[in-house]
Design a protein around this motif. Structure first.
Motif, PDB file in Angstrom:
ATOM      1  N   ASP A  96       0.809  -1.228   0.000  1.00  0.00           N
ATOM      2  CA  ASP A  96       0.000   0.000   0.000  1.00  0.00           C
ATOM      3  C   ASP A  96       0.838   1.272   0.000  1.00  0.00           C
ATOM      4  OD1 ASP A  96      -2.657  -0.685  -0.294  1.00  0.00           O
ATOM      5  OD2 ASP A  96      -2.902  -1.167   1.818  1.00  0.00           O
ATOM      6  N   GLN A  97       2.036   1.233  -0.582  1.00  0.00           N
ATOM      7  CA  GLN A  97       2.891   2.416  -0.520  1.00  0.00           C
ATOM      8  C   GLN A  97       2.352   3.580  -1.337  1.00  0.00           C
ATOM      9  OE1 GLN A  97       6.918   1.905  -1.614  1.00  0.00           O
ATOM     10  NE2 GLN A  97       6.582   2.191  -3.766  1.00  0.00           N
ATOM     11  N   ARG A  98       1.470   3.334  -2.265  1.00  0.00           N
ATOM     12  CA  ARG A  98       0.900   4.446  -3.038  1.00  0.00           C
ATOM     13  C   ARG A  98      -0.405   4.950  -2.429  1.00  0.00           C
ATOM     14  NH1 ARG A  98       3.504   5.563  -7.725  1.00  0.00           N
ATOM     15  NH2 ARG A  98       4.997   4.015  -8.368  1.00  0.00           N
ATOM     16  N   ASN A  99      -0.818   4.347  -1.345  1.00  0.00           N
ATOM     17  CA  ASN A  99      -2.032   4.787  -0.662  1.00  0.00           C
ATOM     18  C   ASN A  99      -1.608   5.486   0.624  1.00  0.00           C
ATOM     19  OD1 ASN A  99      -4.519   5.119   0.450  1.00  0.00           O
ATOM     20  ND2 ASN A  99      -5.151   2.987   0.272  1.00  0.00           N
ATOM     21  N   ASP A 100      -1.054   6.707   0.467  1.00  0.00           N
ATOM     22  CA  ASP A 100      -0.468   7.401   1.613  1.00  0.00           C
ATOM     23  C   ASP A 100      -1.148   8.725   1.946  1.00  0.00           C
ATOM     24  OD1 ASP A 100       0.405   8.531  -0.736  1.00  0.00           O
ATOM     25  OD2 ASP A 100       2.372   9.049   0.035  1.00  0.00           O
ATOM     26  N   PRO A 137       7.033   9.871   3.465  1.00  0.00           N
ATOM     27  CA  PRO A 137       6.244   9.858   4.705  1.00  0.00           C
ATOM     28  C   PRO A 137       5.747   8.465   5.106  1.00  0.00           C
ATOM     29  CG  PRO A 137       5.612  11.742   3.386  1.00  0.00           C
ATOM     30  CD  PRO A 137       6.547  10.904   2.538  1.00  0.00           C
ATOM     31  N   ILE A 138       5.652   7.549   4.149  1.00  0.00           N
ATOM     32  CA  ILE A 138       5.215   6.189   4.487  1.00  0.00           C
ATOM     33  C   ILE A 138       6.160   5.553   5.498  1.00  0.00           C
ATOM     34  CG2 ILE A 138       5.087   3.860   3.519  1.00  0.00           C
ATOM     35  CD1 ILE A 138       3.273   4.840   1.552  1.00  0.00           C
ATOM     36  N   LEU A 139       7.450   5.882   5.414  1.00  0.00           N
ATOM     37  CA  LEU A 139       8.412   5.325   6.365  1.00  0.00           C
ATOM     38  C   LEU A 139       8.026   5.688   7.796  1.00  0.00           C
ATOM     39  CD1 LEU A 139      11.719   6.031   4.408  1.00  0.00           C
ATOM     40  CD2 LEU A 139      10.370   3.922   4.464  1.00  0.00           C
ATOM     41  N   GLY A 140       7.353   6.830   7.960  1.00  0.00           N
ATOM     42  CA  GLY A 140       6.909   7.254   9.289  1.00  0.00           C
ATOM     43  C   GLY A 140       5.912   6.303   9.913  1.00  0.00           C
ATOM     44  N   ASN A 148      12.404   0.463  11.911  1.00  0.00           N
ATOM     45  CA  ASN A 148      13.212   1.430  11.182  1.00  0.00           C
ATOM     46  C   ASN A 148      13.346   0.932   9.744  1.00  0.00           C
ATOM     47  OD1 ASN A 148      14.935   3.479  10.441  1.00  0.00           O
ATOM     48  ND2 ASN A 148      16.720   2.575  11.432  1.00  0.00           N
ATOM     49  N   MET A 149      12.463   1.431   8.867  1.00  0.00           N
ATOM     50  CA  MET A 149      12.448   0.983   7.471  1.00  0.00           C
ATOM     51  C   MET A 149      13.433   1.824   6.668  1.00  0.00           C
ATOM     52  SD  MET A 149      11.147  -1.226   5.348  1.00  0.00           S
ATOM     53  CE  MET A 149       9.665  -1.908   6.053  1.00  0.00           C
ATOM     54  N   HIS A 150      14.363   1.160   5.990  1.00  0.00           N
ATOM     55  CA  HIS A 150      15.378   1.829   5.174  1.00  0.00           C
ATOM     56  C   HIS A 150      14.955   1.772   3.711  1.00  0.00           C
ATOM     57  CE1 HIS A 150      18.178   1.620   8.588  1.00  0.00           C
ATOM     58  NE2 HIS A 150      17.708   0.395   8.760  1.00  0.00           N
ATOM     59  N   SER A 151      14.921   2.923   3.047  1.00  0.00           N
ATOM     60  CA  SER A 151      14.618   2.975   1.616  1.00  0.00           C
ATOM     61  C   SER A 151      15.946   3.039   0.863  1.00  0.00           C
ATOM     62  CB  SER A 151      13.777   4.206   1.292  1.00  0.00           C
ATOM     63  OG  SER A 151      13.546   4.279  -0.093  1.00  0.00           O
ATOM     64  N   ILE A 152      16.198   2.040   0.040  1.00  0.00           N
ATOM     65  CA  ILE A 152      17.456   1.952  -0.695  1.00  0.00           C
ATOM     66  C   ILE A 152      17.232   2.478  -2.112  1.00  0.00           C
ATOM     67  CG2 ILE A 152      19.228   0.375  -1.553  1.00  0.00           C
ATOM     68  CD1 ILE A 152      18.291  -1.495   0.812  1.00  0.00           C
ATOM     69  N   PRO A 153      17.892   3.595  -2.480  1.00  0.00           N
ATOM     70  CA  PRO A 153      17.686   4.159  -3.823  1.00  0.00           C
ATOM     71  C   PRO A 153      18.296   3.267  -4.903  1.00  0.00           C
ATOM     72  CG  PRO A 153      19.368   5.389  -2.642  1.00  0.00           C
ATOM     73  CD  PRO A 153      18.835   4.366  -1.687  1.00  0.00           C
TER      74      PRO A 153
END
Length: 181
Positions: A96-100, A137-140, A148-153
């Motif tokens: 659901d990352q696009r439902n923010d 903001p989804i990481l919040g 602690n979710m890490h977003s890897i580019p």
């Protein structure tokens, strides 16, 4: 141990250089309920759960987002119940990352998913890894439940791959990304 629930397969990391494929014990009940159990001991171990959202269905199946989430949550619940010391999440795409953003009276799907996840992780999950989060903001939502979710580019990885394997291809070229996420 590394547990991979993608397309119904679980991988256990036996040694650094050897991965053995296994299927989880998934029982579908006639009432549409399902049960997931982990066949090998994970007691006292660090476990990495690898999941793909959305999980691609088998050739003869239709994609079912609700079932995908249910399998994921029940897999984590089974791991926690089996006594894992710590659980880390690894997923290229967050559920659901696009439902923010809430519009009108909509729910924020990412927030709701994290609330469900909080109910099964029982303070055993402290971090996760995903690729290119669409909306930071989804990481919040994950940090609110203690993950602690890490977003890897991935753009640098992609560009480095092209430069190493196809030198000169990017000279006088334009890379177009379909959206900013």
């Amino acid at each position: 141990k590394i547990i991979n629930n993608t397309n119904g397969k679980i991988r256990y990391c036996v040694q650094d250089d050897e991965i053995e494929l296994r299927r989880p014990e998934i029982i579908d009940f006639p009432s549409s309920n399902l049960n997931v159990s982990i066949e090998e001991s994970v007691r006292g171990m660090d476990v990495f759960v690898v999941e793909w959202f959305p999980k691609l269905p088998a050739a003869d199946e239709k994609y079912d987002a609700s079932r995908n989430s249910e399998e994921f949550l029940k897999t984590i619940s089974a791991i926690v119940s089996a006594g894992a010391k710590r659980v880390s999440l690894v997923t290229p795409y967050l559920n659901d990352q696009r439902n923010d953003i809430a519009e009108y009276r909509d729910i924020i799907g990412a927030s709701q998913f994290c609330e469900q996840l909080e109910g099964v992780i029982k303070n055993k999950c402290s971090e996760g890894f995903c690729l290119d989060v669409h909306s930071p903001p989804i990481l919040g939502y994950y940090s609110m439940i203690g993950v602690n979710m890490h977003s890897i580019p991935m753009a640098p990885v992609f560009v480095n791959y092209i430069n190493e394997n196809h030198p000169g291809l990017l000279e006088n070229s334009i890379l177009i990304h379909p959206d900013q996420g």
